[in-house]
Motif scaffolding. Structure first.
Motif, PDB file in Angstrom:
ATOM      1  N   VAL A  21      32.495  23.655  70.977  1.00 31.35           N
ATOM      2  CA  VAL A  21      32.013  24.323  69.772  1.00 31.35           C
ATOM      3  C   VAL A  21      31.039  23.405  69.050  1.00 31.35           C
ATOM      4  CG1 VAL A  21      32.672  25.294  67.534  1.00 31.35           C
ATOM      5  CG2 VAL A  21      34.137  25.652  69.540  1.00 31.35           C
ATOM      6  N   THR A  40      23.435  26.463  72.816  1.00 31.84           N
ATOM      7  CA  THR A  40      24.022  27.592  73.548  1.00 31.84           C
ATOM      8  C   THR A  40      23.723  27.478  75.029  1.00 31.84           C
ATOM      9  OG1 THR A  40      23.866  29.063  71.630  1.00 31.84           O
ATOM     10  CG2 THR A  40      24.053  30.099  73.782  1.00 31.84           C
ATOM     11  N   THR A  45      29.622  27.067  72.190  1.00 30.52           N
ATOM     12  CA  THR A  45      29.710  28.202  71.282  1.00 30.52           C
ATOM     13  C   THR A  45      29.187  27.703  69.938  1.00 30.52           C
ATOM     14  OG1 THR A  45      31.631  29.126  72.404  1.00 30.52           O
ATOM     15  CG2 THR A  45      31.243  29.831  70.127  1.00 30.52           C
ATOM     16  N   HIS A  47      27.867  28.031  65.932  1.00 33.73           N
ATOM     17  CA  HIS A  47      27.933  28.699  64.637  1.00 33.73           C
ATOM     18  C   HIS A  47      26.871  28.067  63.746  1.00 33.73           C
ATOM     19  CE1 HIS A  47      31.829  30.482  65.779  1.00 33.73           C
ATOM     20  NE2 HIS A  47      32.070  29.306  66.329  1.00 33.73           N
TER      21      HIS A  47
END
Length: 296
Positions: A21, A40, A45, A47
């Motif tokens: 992440v 990505t 992942t 954010h």
């Protein structure tokens, strides 16, 4: 010591936490999208947040392993954002900014950032620096008696199946020479390095000065270890920069102005934390025009 959120603590102890992440904190939409695409395509992942406060909340919620932070943002700036994030997690922090002055680099590294990249940057540079960070142990100096786990590996696909071009929305593979991690031979039980009251435990990544623990960043620890472990041999800034990027031996490319400044800032921070004067060094001598070496 730095406070660590429960999820981060569980990750450091090998708990079942998703490692792949990343959080991007950037107020510029184009740069934010580019950073998200780079990460990505590397298997993260991602954010994203447009300001520091929202970014801190994303870090609190998702407990990422990598965070990129813009310095010039509305509300709280990148330096304060980094301070707040560092109080929550041991994630790798990369400051990305158009401000390349030495004082800005110094402040960025002092707030807990692991690296500092000046805009404009190339996607392959960002990838290479993140890869190097992820090959280094995440745990900073700690009083925990057991040695930290080995560094996490980049996510599946990081550096694979990407374009050689570095246009606005294209990602280049990392340099081939970045495949080897510094200190890959580290194992629990490696003999400590001791010099003039300074004791460095490689396996536990702990530094003690006259019996008192000294809290260092990952980069400061790795630089100190390389200098203490090299005896009286001079270690060049190029070698230190290459070591922090994950290269073995003498890097095969030039030392950029940013790399040289970063090494000088890391060494200055290290000396400050050890209470050493550059004019009367107890542990680290400056060899003008070349680099550094351990005192006699």
């Amino acid at each position: 010591m730095t406070a660590v959120a429960p999820k981060s603590a569980m990750r450091d102890l090998g708990g079942p936490v998703d490692e792949d992440v990343a959080v991007v904190i950037e107020d510029g939409e184009d740069i934010r999208e580019l950073l998200a695409q780079v990460l990505t395509q590397g298997g993260f992942t991602v954010h994203t947040a447009a300001d520091g406060a929202a970014g801190v909340e994303l870090v609190r919620e998702h407990d990422p392993i990598v965070v990129t932070i813009d310095v010039n943002m509305p509300g709280i700036d990148g330096f304060e954002t980094a301070r707040q994030i560092r109080s929550l997690t041991t994630a790798y922090l990369v400051m990305i900014t158009a401000r390349g002055d030495e004082i800005d680099t110094l402040v960025g590294l002092q707030t807990g950032a692991d690296d500092y990249i000046v805009k404009p940057f190339r996607p392959r540079e960002l990838r290479a620096r993140i890869e190097a960070m992820m090959r280094r142990p995440r745990a900073i100096a700690s009083t925990h008696p057991s040695p930290p786990p080995s560094a996490p590996q980049p996510p599946q696909g990081w550096g694979q199946g990407v374009s050689d071009h570095t246009g606005p929305h294209q990602v280049a593979p990392s340099p081939a020479h970045a495949s080897s991690a510094p200190w890959a031979e580290d194992e629990p039980g490696v003999a400590p390095l001791v010099h003039r009251g300074l004791r460095l435990e490689p396996g536990a990544r702990v530094v003690e000065l006259d019996g008192a623990e000294v809290e260092l960043t990952r980069s400061e620890f790795d630089i100190l270890r390389m200098l203490l472990g090299s005896g009286r041999r001079v270690v060049s800034k190029l070698q230190l920069a290459g070591m922090l990027r994950g290269e073995r031996g003498e890097p095969d490319h030039f030392l950029s102005e940013h790399d040289a400044r970063a090494i000088e800032v890391h060494v200055a921070n290290l000396r400050r934390k050890l209470g050493e004067s550059p004019s009367e060094p107890r542990w680290i001598e400056t060899v003008r025009g070349v680099g550094y070496r351990r005192t006699a």
